[in-house]
Design a protein around this motif. Sequence first.
Motif, PDB file in Angstrom:
ATOM      1  N   ARG A   1       0.840  -1.205   0.000  1.00  0.00           N
ATOM      2  CA  ARG A   1       0.000   0.000   0.000  1.00  0.00           C
ATOM      3  C   ARG A   1       0.875   1.254   0.000  1.00  0.00           C
ATOM      4  NH1 ARG A   1      -3.139  -1.517   4.968  1.00  0.00           N
ATOM      5  NH2 ARG A   1      -4.068  -3.446   4.290  1.00  0.00           N
ATOM      6  N   PRO A   2       0.411   2.285  -0.702  1.00  0.00           N
ATOM      7  CA  PRO A   2       1.189   3.533  -0.755  1.00  0.00           C
ATOM      8  C   PRO A   2       1.239   4.216   0.614  1.00  0.00           C
ATOM      9  CG  PRO A   2      -0.885   3.764  -1.950  1.00  0.00           C
ATOM     10  CD  PRO A   2      -0.802   2.341  -1.504  1.00  0.00           C
TER      11      PRO A   2
ATOM     12  N   GLU B   1       0.595   9.755  -4.650  1.00  0.00           N
ATOM     13  CA  GLU B   1       0.868   8.321  -4.844  1.00  0.00           C
ATOM     14  C   GLU B   1      -0.364   7.485  -4.520  1.00  0.00           C
ATOM     15  OE1 GLU B   1       3.764   4.675  -3.364  1.00  0.00           O
ATOM     16  OE2 GLU B   1       4.055   6.665  -2.485  1.00  0.00           O
ATOM     17  N   SER B   2      -0.995   7.764  -3.387  1.00  0.00           N
ATOM     18  CA  SER B   2      -2.190   6.982  -2.997  1.00  0.00           C
ATOM     19  C   SER B   2      -3.310   7.155  -4.023  1.00  0.00           C
ATOM     20  CB  SER B   2      -2.682   7.427  -1.625  1.00  0.00           C
ATOM     21  OG  SER B   2      -1.704   7.188  -0.639  1.00  0.00           O
TER      22      SER B   2
ATOM     23  N   THR C   1      -2.608   5.324  -7.374  1.00  0.00           N
ATOM     24  CA  THR C   1      -2.489   3.856  -7.274  1.00  0.00           C
ATOM     25  C   THR C   1      -3.827   3.184  -7.525  1.00  0.00           C
ATOM     26  OG1 THR C   1      -0.655   4.066  -5.725  1.00  0.00           O
ATOM     27  CG2 THR C   1      -1.818   1.960  -5.739  1.00  0.00           C
ATOM     28  N   TYR C   2      -4.905   3.826  -7.151  1.00  0.00           N
ATOM     29  CA  TYR C   2      -6.226   3.165  -7.234  1.00  0.00           C
ATOM     30  C   TYR C   2      -7.122   3.805  -8.277  1.00  0.00           C
ATOM     31  CZ  TYR C   2      -4.553   1.104  -2.952  1.00  0.00           C
ATOM     32  OH  TYR C   2      -3.792   0.435  -2.018  1.00  0.00           O
TER      33      TYR C   2
END
Length: 178
Positions: A23-24, A173-174, A177-178
Motif C-alpha cells: 500500500r502507498p 501516490e495513494s 495507485t487506485y
Amino acid sequence: MAVLLDGSQAALVSTKRLKPEQRPKYYNAASGKMTRISEDFEAFLILQGRPRNKETVNWLQQASGFALKDADRDSLINSFLENEIADATSGAKELAPIVEQFDNFRTKYNMTGFEGVVEAGQLLADLQRPMSEITTLGARHKHRQIFANLLRKRLVNGGLTSDQSKQLNSWFESLTTY
C-alpha cells in the motif's frame, strides 16, 4: 477492516486491494513520518474510482499553485500590516502627550458646589470639545493596531506550514495507485 461494505463493494475492494506492505504511503504532518495508508482508506480510494481520484489529483495540483500565489500575496500583506501597525503606534504616541496635558489641565478644576452652575458646565464642555477629534483619532489608531494584528495572526494561522504542504503533496501516490 472497521468499515462495513455491502457485497458488491466488498467484491470490488477485494479484487483491487494490495498487500499491506504494498500500500502507498503519505506524509503525516502530525507525526512527521511517512505512513502507510490503512485498509479502510484503501477501500475508500478504490470505491471512489479512478476518475474521481484523478479529479482529486488535478485539484491538489491546482491547490499547490494557489498556495504559492498566496505566499507571495501574504508576504506583501504582512509588510503592509507591519507598516500599518508601526504608523498607528507612532500616531498614538504623538497624541499621548496632548491627551495627558488635557487630562492634567481638566482635573485641576474644582467643581464641588458648582455642579449646578450652567456656565461652569458650558465652560468645561467647550474646553473639552477640541479634544473630541483627538480622542477619535486616538481610538482609530488603537483600532488600526488591533485590526492589523488580527489580520497578521490570520495570515500566520491561515497558510500552510511546510509539513502541511508536504502532507498535501504526499497524497498523489495513494490517489494514482487506485
